[in-house]
Design a protein around this motif. Structure first.
Motif, PDB file in Angstrom:
ATOM      1  N   PHE A 135     -19.959   5.752  -0.037  1.00 48.57           N
ATOM      2  CA  PHE A 135     -18.591   5.684  -0.527  1.00 48.57           C
ATOM      3  C   PHE A 135     -18.659   5.141  -1.953  1.00 48.57           C
ATOM      4  N   THR A 136     -18.157   5.917  -2.908  1.00 47.43           N
ATOM      5  CA  THR A 136     -18.214   5.539  -4.314  1.00 47.43           C
ATOM      6  C   THR A 136     -16.800   5.468  -4.862  1.00 47.43           C
ATOM      7  N   VAL A 137     -16.497   4.407  -5.615  1.00 50.09           N
ATOM      8  CA  VAL A 137     -15.179   4.277  -6.242  1.00 50.09           C
ATOM      9  C   VAL A 137     -15.340   4.109  -7.752  1.00 50.09           C
ATOM     10  N   HIS A 138     -14.376   4.669  -8.467  1.00 50.16           N
ATOM     11  CA  HIS A 138     -14.258   4.542  -9.925  1.00 50.16           C
ATOM     12  C   HIS A 138     -12.838   4.128 -10.219  1.00 50.16           C
ATOM     13  N   GLN A 139     -12.653   3.318 -11.236  1.00 47.41           N
ATOM     14  CA  GLN A 139     -11.291   3.049 -11.682  1.00 47.41           C
ATOM     15  C   GLN A 139     -10.840   4.263 -12.487  1.00 47.41           C
ATOM     16  N   ALA A 140      -9.580   4.636 -12.336  1.00 48.85           N
ATOM     17  CA  ALA A 140      -9.055   5.849 -12.967  1.00 48.85           C
ATOM     18  C   ALA A 140      -7.820   5.559 -13.809  1.00 48.85           C
ATOM     19  N   MET A 141      -7.817   4.398 -14.444  1.00 50.70           N
ATOM     20  CA  MET A 141      -6.683   4.010 -15.281  1.00 50.70           C
ATOM     21  C   MET A 141      -6.868   4.567 -16.693  1.00 50.70           C
ATOM     22  N   ARG A 142      -5.779   4.622 -17.447  1.00 52.45           N
ATOM     23  CA  ARG A 142      -5.867   5.046 -18.849  1.00 52.45           C
ATOM     24  C   ARG A 142      -6.612   4.033 -19.702  1.00 52.45           C
ATOM     25  N   ASP A 143      -6.527   2.775 -19.290  1.00 56.53           N
ATOM     26  CA  ASP A 143      -7.274   1.707 -19.951  1.00 56.53           C
ATOM     27  C   ASP A 143      -8.739   1.871 -19.538  1.00 56.53           C
ATOM     28  N   LEU A 144      -9.607   2.162 -20.482  1.00 56.27           N
ATOM     29  CA  LEU A 144     -10.994   2.477 -20.160  1.00 56.27           C
ATOM     30  C   LEU A 144     -11.803   1.277 -19.679  1.00 56.27           C
ATOM     31  N   ASN A 145     -11.318   0.077 -19.993  1.00 55.33           N
ATOM     32  CA  ASN A 145     -12.022  -1.134 -19.601  1.00 55.33           C
ATOM     33  C   ASN A 145     -11.009  -2.101 -18.994  1.00 55.33           C
ATOM     34  N   LEU A 146     -10.941  -2.136 -17.671  1.00 54.57           N
ATOM     35  CA  LEU A 146      -9.962  -2.979 -16.980  1.00 54.57           C
ATOM     36  C   LEU A 146     -10.448  -4.416 -16.915  1.00 54.57           C
ATOM     37  N   LYS A 147      -9.735  -5.300 -17.565  1.00 55.98           N
ATOM     38  CA  LYS A 147     -10.042  -6.726 -17.525  1.00 55.98           C
ATOM     39  C   LYS A 147      -9.291  -7.362 -16.351  1.00 55.98           C
ATOM     40  N   GLY A 148      -9.919  -8.335 -15.730  1.00 52.73           N
ATOM     41  CA  GLY A 148      -9.269  -9.068 -14.645  1.00 52.73           C
ATOM     42  C   GLY A 148      -9.615  -8.564 -13.259  1.00 52.73           C
ATOM     43  N   ILE A 149     -10.555  -7.624 -13.137  1.00 51.91           N
ATOM     44  CA  ILE A 149     -11.028  -7.164 -11.827  1.00 51.91           C
ATOM     45  C   ILE A 149     -12.296  -7.945 -11.502  1.00 51.91           C
ATOM     46  N   MET A 150     -12.230  -8.792 -10.507  1.00 52.16           N
ATOM     47  CA  MET A 150     -13.358  -9.662 -10.177  1.00 52.16           C
ATOM     48  C   MET A 150     -14.337  -9.007  -9.197  1.00 52.16           C
ATOM     49  N   ASP A 151     -13.801  -8.438  -8.120  1.00 56.38           N
ATOM     50  CA  ASP A 151     -14.627  -7.853  -7.065  1.00 56.38           C
ATOM     51  C   ASP A 151     -13.925  -6.638  -6.491  1.00 56.38           C
ATOM     52  N   VAL A 152     -14.724  -5.677  -6.074  1.00 61.85           N
ATOM     53  CA  VAL A 152     -14.219  -4.498  -5.374  1.00 61.85           C
ATOM     54  C   VAL A 152     -15.020  -4.382  -4.090  1.00 61.85           C
ATOM     55  N   GLY A 153     -14.319  -4.130  -3.001  1.00 62.24           N
ATOM     56  CA  GLY A 153     -15.006  -4.025  -1.726  1.00 62.24           C
ATOM     57  C   GLY A 153     -14.433  -2.924  -0.863  1.00 62.24           C
ATOM     58  N   VAL A 154     -15.142  -2.667   0.215  1.00 58.07           N
ATOM     59  CA  VAL A 154     -14.706  -1.713   1.228  1.00 58.07           C
ATOM     60  C   VAL A 154     -14.829  -2.399   2.582  1.00 58.07           C
ATOM     61  N   LYS A 155     -13.774  -2.231   3.387  1.00 56.64           N
ATOM     62  CA  LYS A 155     -13.792  -2.740   4.759  1.00 56.64           C
ATOM     63  C   LYS A 155     -13.466  -1.578   5.682  1.00 56.64           C
ATOM     64  N   ILE A 156     -14.261  -1.442   6.735  1.00 57.51           N
ATOM     65  CA  ILE A 156     -14.028  -0.407   7.738  1.00 57.51           C
ATOM     66  C   ILE A 156     -13.884  -1.117   9.069  1.00 57.51           C
ATOM     67  N   LYS A 157     -12.715  -0.931   9.688  1.00 60.73           N
ATOM     68  CA  LYS A 157     -12.418  -1.599  10.963  1.00 60.73           C
ATOM     69  C   LYS A 157     -12.284  -0.576  12.075  1.00 60.73           C
ATOM     70  N   LYS A 158     -12.876  -0.921  13.225  1.00 60.94           N
ATOM     71  CA  LYS A 158     -12.686  -0.106  14.415  1.00 60.94           C
ATOM     72  C   LYS A 158     -11.248  -0.248  14.882  1.00 60.94           C
ATOM     73  N   VAL A 159     -10.643   0.875  15.266  1.00 64.04           N
ATOM     74  CA  VAL A 159      -9.267   0.852  15.771  1.00 64.04           C
ATOM     75  C   VAL A 159      -9.317   0.653  17.274  1.00 64.04           C
ATOM     76  N   GLU A 160      -8.606  -0.371  17.734  1.00 70.64           N
ATOM     77  CA  GLU A 160      -8.547  -0.622  19.166  1.00 70.64           C
ATOM     78  C   GLU A 160      -7.593   0.363  19.809  1.00 70.64           C
ATOM     79  N   LEU A 161      -7.965   0.841  21.000  1.00 68.70           N
ATOM     80  CA  LEU A 161      -7.087   1.741  21.737  1.00 68.70           C
ATOM     81  C   LEU A 161      -5.884   0.960  22.260  1.00 68.70           C
ATOM     82  N   GLN A 162      -4.719   1.570  22.124  1.00 67.38           N
ATOM     83  CA  GLN A 162      -3.484   0.947  22.611  1.00 67.38           C
ATOM     84  C   GLN A 162      -3.273   1.344  24.069  1.00 67.38           C
ATOM     85  N   HIS A 163      -3.023   0.378  24.921  1.00 68.77           N
ATOM     86  CA  HIS A 163      -2.818   0.675  26.350  1.00 68.77           C
ATOM     87  C   HIS A 163      -1.353   0.795  26.634  1.00 68.77           C
TER      88      HIS A 163
END
Length: 160
Positions: A132-160
């Motif tokens: 999984f690859t991400v790029h920033q796609a803003m008009r500002d070519l150098n975004l200041k103030g972005i500290m960390d970028v992450g990905v979280k994938i959670k299993k979905v629990e079945l609803q009973h």
């Protein structure tokens, strides 16, 4: 005093375990050097899927400072499947309302956002390693103030 130590350790471990988020299949953050995300810098994540019947929710994890100049962010993402086919998506996320109030969890000058990428549950059709690859796609070519970028994938629990 010696007999209390094992009990204390057990209680501490139980407490720490209960604080972790449930059903997280994958979670990884990448630090952005100097909190400045250049448009040419891709951020890559790799995770493995073993169960193709399981449904997942996929989140972008974003830590910014309150000095981030924009109320939103555009992201390009590429999901490469184990068979090397790639799916490309474009996302826009609102990080602050029109009055400048930050969404997410704010602590001091840090704002943490956990943003669901897809409205529907995701099923990964193939077993194996996904990229999984991400790029920033803003008009500002150098975004200041972005500290960390992450990905979280959670299993979905079945609803009973």
């Amino acid at each position: 005093m010696m007999k209390r130590t094992p009990i204390f350790c057990f209680i501490l471990m139980l407490f720490l375990y209960s604080c972790t988020e449930k059903n997280v299949h994958f979670l990884e953050y990448k630090e952005i050097h100097d909190s400045s995300w250049n448009h040419s810098d891709s951020i890559d994540f790799e995770f493995e899927i073993k169960d193709t019947l399981m449904s997942y929710d996929v989140f972008l994890e974003l830590r910014t400072t309150t000095s981030y100049d924009w109320s939103n962010i555009f992201i390009f993402s590429d999901l490469t499947f184990p068979n090397q086919k790639t799916r490309r998506d474009t996302f826009e996320f609102e990080l602050a309302d029109k009055y400048g109030k930050w969404h997410g969890n704010k602590s001091g000058v840090t704002v943490e956002n956990s943003i669901k990428l897809y409205n529907k549950k995701v099923n990964f059709p193939l077993k194996g390693n996904y990229h999984f690859t991400v790029h920033q796609a803003m008009r500002d070519l150098n975004l200041k103030g972005i500290m960390d970028v992450g990905v979280k994938i959670k299993k979905v629990e079945l609803q009973h």
